[in-house]
Every structure is written in structure tokens, then in C-alpha cells.
Design a protein around this motif. Structure first.
Motif, PDB file in Angstrom:
ATOM      1  N   LEU A  64      45.397  34.880  41.187  1.00 19.20           N
ATOM      2  CA  LEU A  64      44.676  35.167  42.432  1.00 19.20           C
ATOM      3  C   LEU A  64      43.835  36.426  42.313  1.00 19.20           C
ATOM      4  N   TRP A  96      37.125  33.924  50.770  1.00 18.16           N
ATOM      5  CA  TRP A  96      38.452  33.451  51.144  1.00 18.16           C
ATOM      6  C   TRP A  96      38.817  32.099  50.530  1.00 18.16           C
ATOM      7  N   LEU A  99      41.397  31.939  47.722  1.00 20.91           N
ATOM      8  CA  LEU A  99      42.835  31.908  47.984  1.00 20.91           C
ATOM      9  C   LEU A  99      43.375  30.489  47.828  1.00 20.91           C
ATOM     10  N   PHE A 103      45.830  29.461  44.825  1.00 25.60           N
ATOM     11  CA  PHE A 103      47.119  28.895  45.193  1.00 25.60           C
ATOM     12  C   PHE A 103      47.325  27.538  44.525  1.00 25.60           C
ATOM     13  N   VAL A 194      46.113  29.472  55.485  1.00 24.47           N
ATOM     14  CA  VAL A 194      44.817  29.381  54.799  1.00 24.47           C
ATOM     15  C   VAL A 194      44.229  28.016  55.099  1.00 24.47           C
TER      16      VAL A 194
END
Length: 263
Positions: A64, A96, A99, A103, A194
Motif C-alpha cells: 500500500l 484513494w 487503497l 488491498f 473504501v
């Protein structure tokens, strides 16, 4: 142990300095663009990101931070040399989706399987529970330990009851025009760590909406806020207190977006 403390202090010191620099840039106290010195920090971020990616491929750690530093430093460096690329230090919130990507990559890289836990029932209203001290009113709600994916509430006459929805990564889409809503006040509480929430609301429906996005875009009818300094938006129908049929909506997104439109 001493080496771990040194790494911890080194990481904390870098984040502190980097955070102060970003704060000064956002407040206009420091100008890094346009000078040769302005290229130093982007290159440092890029090098750190590449180093973290190498660490991920060798030790399965740091994906990340590696993605964020590499893309952030790379875009800042590219914007320094090209006027066609519009990207500044304060635009970090636009990254963003990394993320989600980070993930997903970390899940793929893990050898162990992903565990999902869901509560029952999926949607619920009020139930009467008979006990020795008399009936007690209970509200059922959805419970997700981890939920990944998309969910749509757009079919004809889908039942909107008292609902509490939680999602770790993914999107929700609601069409309240097609929902069957009983009389009285109905509660809809949706949280996403998210991802995105999209909702259409019929103009004749009486609603009280509280919409909050920590990082990203928040659009509630004619109001809009975005970035890392997003604020909570609210809307309340004038006849909400007296309306025979009304819905209270609470939406929360940590990283992503919320968009609510009239229909």
C-alpha cells in the motif's frame, strides 16, 4: 529490539516532516513548484515508493505504501516537467483508488483464505420477543465482519425497512423511487470503509439525510464537498416531522464518494 525502535523513529520522523511540508504547501506558506528544489521531494517519494514495492516482492510487505509513494511521487515529478499534467501536493486525496488496488493485491498475495461473516437476517424491521417481563421490541440489522463487492437496491418494490449495512470494500446503489416504504419513520444506516454510495431519492418523499465522507467526494443534491477536508452534509425535508411516511438516512464513507440525487 533496538533496530525496530530505530525504524519506528525513522518512519515517524519522515511522516512528521512530510506532513508539515504538505500543511505548509496547502496553506500557501511554502512554494515548491517551479523551482529546481521543488523536484527533490517528489524524487525522494518516488524512490521510497519503489523501495517499498521491491520490499513487497521480496517480503510480501509494504504494497500500500509502495503504491501510494510511487504514484504520488511519479505524478509530482511528471507535473514538474510537463504543463499538460495537472497534479499538486494537495491532490493526494485523488489517489484513494490505490487503497482498493493495494488491498486487492495484498489479498491475492496472501496464502490464507479470506473469511466472511454475515448476520441474519439481511434486512429486518421490528420483531416482538416474548419474555417473562413482557414483550420487548427488537430491531434486527445486518452485520458484516468483512464484506467485499457491490450491492444494488434498485429492483421494483424492494422492501425498505430498518436497515444497517456495513461494507469493507465495495459500492452500494439505492433507488428509493422503486422501494416499498411502509408508513412511519424508517431508518437506513450505511457505512463503507473504501468505496462509493449512490442514491436517488423521489422529490415527494420526506427525508432527513446525513452524509459524511472522510476522504473523497460528497454530493448531496446541490451541495458538494471533496478532498481531505470534506465536511458532513445534511438535508431535512420541511414536513419531516409531520409526514406520515418518512426515511432517515445516515451515510458514512471513509475513503471514496457519496452521491445523492433527486429523481
Amino acid at each position: 529490539m533496538e533496530g525496530a525502535h530505530k525504524k519506528q523513529w525513522g518512519c515517524a520522523s519522515f511522516l512528521l516532516v512530510f506532513g508539515l511540508l504538505l500543511l505548509m504547501v496547502n496553506l500557501g506558506l511554502l512554494q515548491l513548484e517551479g523551482s529546481a528544489a521543488g523536484l527533490i521531494l517528489p524524487v525522494i517519494l518516488l524512490i521510497i515508493g519503489i523501495a517499498q514495492l521491491i520490499k513487497f516482492f521480496t517480503r510480501r510487505k509494504g504494497i500500500l505504501s509502495g503504491l501510494i509513494f510511487t504514484v504520488y511521487g511519479g505524478l509530482l515529478s511528471a507535473a514538474f516537467f510537463s504543463k499538460d499534467i495537472s497534479f499538486g501536493y494537495g491532490d493526494i486525496w485523488r489517489l484513494w483508488p490505490l487503497l482498493l488496488i493495494g488491498f486487492a493485491i495484498s489479498l491475492i498475495a496472501k496464502r490464507s483464505s479470506i473469511q466472511f461473516s454475515y448476520g441474519e437476517p439481511r434486512m429486518g424491521g421490528r420483531k416482538e420477543v416474548n419474555q417473562q417481563d413482557g414483550p420487548r421490541e427488537r430491531k434486527t440489522q445486518i452485520k458484516h465482519a468483512m464484506s467485499i463487492g457491490n450491492e444494488n437496491f434498485t429492483s421494483e418494490n424492494w422492501a425498505l425497512e430498518n436497515m444497517k449495512l456495513n461494507k469493507s470494500v465495495g459500492n452500494y446503489v439505492f433507488n428509493l423511487k422503486k422501494a416499498y416504504i411502509s408508513e412511519g419513520e424508517t431508518m437506513l444506516d450505511v457505512s463503507v470503509r473504501v468505496g462509493n454510495i449512490k442514491m436517488t431519492v423521489p422529490e415527494e418523499l420526506s427525508v432527513h439525510i446525513v452524509s459524511n465522507v472522510a476522504v473523497g467526494e460528497n454530493v448531496l443534491f446541490n451541495d458538494r464537498t471533496d478532498g481531505t477536508h470534506a465536511r458532513t452534509l445534511q438535508f431535512r425535508s420541511e414536513d419531516f416531522e409531520t409526514a406520515p411516511q418518512k426515511v432517515k438516512i445516515i451515510l458514512n464513507v471513509n475513503v471514496g464518494s457519496i452521491r445523492i440525487d433527486w429523481i
